[in-house]
Design a protein around this motif. Structure first.
Motif, mmCIF file in Angstrom:
data_model
loop_
_atom_site.group_PDB
_atom_site.id
_atom_site.type_symbol
_atom_site.label_atom_id
_atom_site.label_comp_id
_atom_site.label_asym_id
_atom_site.label_seq_id
_atom_site.Cartn_x
_atom_site.Cartn_y
_atom_site.Cartn_z
ATOM 1 N N GLY A 43 -6.862 0.743 -8.161
ATOM 2 C CA GLY A 43 -6.955 1.349 -6.846
ATOM 3 C C GLY A 43 -6.084 0.615 -5.840
ATOM 4 O O GLY A 43 -5.387 -0.345 -6.180
ATOM 5 N N PRO A 44 -6.115 1.072 -4.595
ATOM 6 C CA PRO A 44 -5.307 0.420 -3.562
ATOM 7 C C PRO A 44 -5.668 -1.063 -3.427
ATOM 8 O O PRO A 44 -6.831 -1.438 -3.505
ATOM 9 N N SER A 45 -4.655 -1.872 -3.238
ATOM 10 C CA SER A 45 -4.864 -3.327 -3.166
ATOM 11 C C SER A 45 -5.257 -3.758 -1.755
ATOM 12 O O SER A 45 -4.649 -4.646 -1.162
ATOM 13 N N THR A 46 -6.307 -3.130 -1.235
ATOM 14 C CA THR A 46 -6.811 -3.450 0.104
ATOM 15 C C THR A 46 -7.802 -4.605 0.025
ATOM 16 O O THR A 46 -8.365 -4.904 -1.040
ATOM 17 N N ALA A 47 -8.043 -5.227 1.167
ATOM 18 C CA ALA A 47 -9.052 -6.294 1.233
ATOM 19 C C ALA A 47 -10.430 -5.750 0.858
ATOM 20 O O ALA A 47 -11.226 -6.440 0.219
ATOM 21 N N GLU A 48 -10.696 -4.504 1.220
ATOM 22 C CA GLU A 48 -11.980 -3.890 0.885
ATOM 23 C C GLU A 48 -12.159 -3.780 -0.631
ATOM 24 O O GLU A 48 -13.231 -4.097 -1.161
ATOM 25 N N ASN A 49 -11.113 -3.340 -1.322
ATOM 26 C CA ASN A 49 -11.195 -3.231 -2.785
ATOM 27 C C ASN A 49 -11.259 -4.599 -3.449
ATOM 28 O O ASN A 49 -11.926 -4.756 -4.479
ATOM 29 N N LEU A 50 -10.568 -5.583 -2.880
ATOM 30 C CA LEU A 50 -10.695 -6.944 -3.411
ATOM 31 C C LEU A 50 -12.126 -7.445 -3.256
ATOM 32 O O LEU A 50 -12.680 -8.046 -4.182
ATOM 33 N N ALA A 51 -12.731 -7.202 -2.101
ATOM 34 C CA ALA A 51 -14.115 -7.647 -1.878
ATOM 35 C C ALA A 51 -15.049 -7.018 -2.903
ATOM 36 O O ALA A 51 -15.917 -7.696 -3.477
ATOM 37 N N LEU B 108 0.866 -1.172 0.000
ATOM 38 C CA LEU B 108 0.000 0.000 0.000
ATOM 39 C C LEU B 108 0.907 1.227 0.000
ATOM 40 O O LEU B 108 1.201 1.818 1.036
ATOM 41 N N SER B 109 1.348 1.590 -1.194
ATOM 42 C CA SER B 109 2.377 2.613 -1.352
ATOM 43 C C SER B 109 1.901 4.022 -0.989
ATOM 44 O O SER B 109 2.720 4.919 -0.806
ATOM 45 N N HIS B 110 0.600 4.209 -0.853
ATOM 46 C CA HIS B 110 0.078 5.526 -0.489
ATOM 47 C C HIS B 110 0.187 5.786 1.019
ATOM 48 O O HIS B 110 -0.017 6.906 1.467
ATOM 49 N N LEU B 111 0.530 4.750 1.793
ATOM 50 C CA LEU B 111 0.671 4.910 3.238
ATOM 51 C C LEU B 111 2.064 5.444 3.574
ATOM 52 O O LEU B 111 2.993 5.315 2.780
ATOM 53 N N PRO B 112 2.223 6.008 4.768
ATOM 54 C CA PRO B 112 3.556 6.505 5.167
ATOM 55 C C PRO B 112 4.591 5.383 5.139
ATOM 56 O O PRO B 112 4.276 4.217 5.376
ATOM 57 N N ASP B 113 5.838 5.750 4.868
ATOM 58 C CA ASP B 113 6.916 4.766 4.759
ATOM 59 C C ASP B 113 7.075 3.912 6.006
ATOM 60 O O ASP B 113 7.496 2.761 5.912
ATOM 61 N N ASP B 114 6.747 4.450 7.175
ATOM 62 C CA ASP B 114 6.924 3.679 8.400
ATOM 63 C C ASP B 114 5.730 2.758 8.707
ATOM 64 O O ASP B 114 5.745 2.036 9.684
#
Length: 117
Positions: A78-86, A16-22
């Motif tokens: 879009g972001p490869s989140t579980a929500e988007n997969l669902a 999830l590259s849109h999240l902060p690096d840490d």
């Protein structure tokens, strides 16, 4: 209302590259995903089913061909989140089986995302 569910599995990487690096999810990592499709109907068909489980085999083929052992950032909009997969799997299933009522996706044994319109 009658409801049936069928479970499918695949393994894939993503970040999830849109999240902060840490943030741990910003780093490349993978999951053993579980996808559960739910179909619902007020009445059973002449065979006594909401839908024959065998009819759901195309979803296994879709998952195997496009998601299993893939990098999800390359195959999902879009972001490869579980929500988007669902949501992706719901839309794919609903286009084929109008009885589709929900899709759930798990990334870990303790986490689930669900899309239900």
């Amino acid at each position: 209302m009658f409801r049936i569910r069928k479970e499918f599995h695949f393994s894939a990487s993503h970040r999830l590259s849109h999240l902060p690096d840490d943030h741990q999810c910003a780093r490349l990592h993978g999951h053993n995903y579980i996808v559960v499709v739910e179909l619902a109907a007020k009445a059973l068909n002449p065979d006594g089913f909401v839908r024959d489980y065998h009819d759901l085999k195309p979803l296994k083929t879709h998952i195997d061909d496009h998601f299993d052992h893939r990098h999800l950032n390359d195959v999902l909009e879009g972001p490869s989140t579980a929500e988007n997969l669902a949501r992706h799997f719901f839309d794919w299933c609903a286009a084929r089986w109008p009885e589709t009522s929900a899709v759930l996706v798990s990334e870990t044994p303790k986490t689930w995302a669900e899309y239900r319109p």
